[in-house]
Design an enzyme around this catalytic site. Structure first.
Site, PDB file in Angstrom:
ATOM      1  N   LYS A  45       7.645   1.851   0.712  1.00  0.00           N
ATOM      2  CA  LYS A  45       8.330   3.001   0.099  1.00  0.00           C
ATOM      3  C   LYS A  45       9.842   2.784   0.090  1.00  0.00           C
ATOM      4  O   LYS A  45      10.505   3.034  -0.917  1.00  0.00           O
ATOM      5  CB  LYS A  45       8.003   4.286   0.865  1.00  0.00           C
ATOM      6  CG  LYS A  45       6.589   4.764   0.725  1.00  0.00           C
ATOM      7  CD  LYS A  45       6.383   5.990   1.599  1.00  0.00           C
ATOM      8  CE  LYS A  45       4.935   6.383   1.726  1.00  0.00           C
ATOM      9  NZ  LYS A  45       4.759   7.536   2.630  1.00  0.00           N
ATOM     10  N   THR A  98       0.938   3.992   1.567  1.00  0.00           N
ATOM     11  CA  THR A  98       1.242   4.658   2.826  1.00  0.00           C
ATOM     12  C   THR A  98       2.190   3.856   3.705  1.00  0.00           C
ATOM     13  O   THR A  98       2.583   4.323   4.773  1.00  0.00           O
ATOM     14  CB  THR A  98      -0.061   4.939   3.607  1.00  0.00           C
ATOM     15  OG1 THR A  98      -0.752   3.699   3.781  1.00  0.00           O
ATOM     16  CG2 THR A  98      -0.932   5.940   2.878  1.00  0.00           C
ATOM     17  N   CYS A  99       2.574   2.669   3.276  1.00  0.00           N
ATOM     18  CA  CYS A  99       3.465   1.805   4.054  1.00  0.00           C
ATOM     19  C   CYS A  99       4.914   2.273   3.878  1.00  0.00           C
ATOM     20  O   CYS A  99       5.457   2.266   2.769  1.00  0.00           O
ATOM     21  CB  CYS A  99       3.310   0.359   3.591  1.00  0.00           C
ATOM     22  SG  CYS A  99       4.475  -0.775   4.364  1.00  0.00           S
ATOM     23  N   ASP A 100       5.547   2.666   4.985  1.00  0.00           N
ATOM     24  CA  ASP A 100       6.930   3.139   4.921  1.00  0.00           C
ATOM     25  C   ASP A 100       7.885   2.061   4.431  1.00  0.00           C
ATOM     26  O   ASP A 100       8.831   2.349   3.693  1.00  0.00           O
ATOM     27  CB  ASP A 100       7.387   3.643   6.299  1.00  0.00           C
ATOM     28  CG  ASP A 100       6.726   4.954   6.686  1.00  0.00           C
ATOM     29  OD1 ASP A 100       6.273   5.685   5.783  1.00  0.00           O
ATOM     30  OD2 ASP A 100       6.660   5.243   7.898  1.00  0.00           O
ATOM     31  N   ILE A 135       0.863  -1.182   0.000  1.00  0.00           N
ATOM     32  CA  ILE A 135       0.000   0.000   0.000  1.00  0.00           C
ATOM     33  C   ILE A 135       0.897   1.228   0.000  1.00  0.00           C
ATOM     34  O   ILE A 135       1.996   1.204   0.561  1.00  0.00           O
ATOM     35  CB  ILE A 135      -0.991   0.016   1.194  1.00  0.00           C
ATOM     36  CG1 ILE A 135      -0.274  -0.057   2.530  1.00  0.00           C
ATOM     37  CG2 ILE A 135      -2.019  -1.096   1.057  1.00  0.00           C
ATOM     38  CD1 ILE A 135      -1.180   0.097   3.732  1.00  0.00           C
TER      39      ILE A 135
END
Length: 108
Positions: A13, A8-10, A6
């Site tokens: 990223k 928003t998952c650090d 997803i």
């Protein structure tokens, strides 16, 4: 290679950035916006077993007792964000998470 996660998952990223910086062509697949098919869920559960479910997440804690007792396939179908992230489909096959072992497998 495809990175499932997803946006928003650090961890997703970090993995995407590190792989791209190493020269890997990475396609990001947002499992919230483009959920996994039944075949993909079955493949991931076959490959990783119950480890595919992130039991530390707030999503897991908010599940009904019925869904918590369900099979991982039913859990992922109902809540795609329960998937431990990232799952990467690359030349080595499928990998789960962004551990030192996974990074070493991609030359990082």
């Amino acid at each position: 290679m495809t990175l499932y996660g997803i946006p928003t998952c650090d961890t997703c990223k970090k993995a995407q950035k590190a792989l791209a910086n190493e020269g890997h062509a990475v396609t990001f697949r947002d499992v919230r916006m483009n959920p996994l098919s039944e075949a993909e869920i079955a493949e991931f559960v076959t490959e990783f077993g119950p480890a595919i479910i992130n039991r530390q997440s707030t999503t897991w804690r908010s599940l009904s007792d019925f869904l918590r007792e369900s099979e991982p396939e039913a859990q992922l179908a109902a809540q795609p964000t329960l998937m431990k992230r990232p799952v990467i489909r690359g030349p080595q096959g499928l990998t789960l998470g962004w551990t030192a072992e996974v990074m070493a497998g991609y030359g990082l």
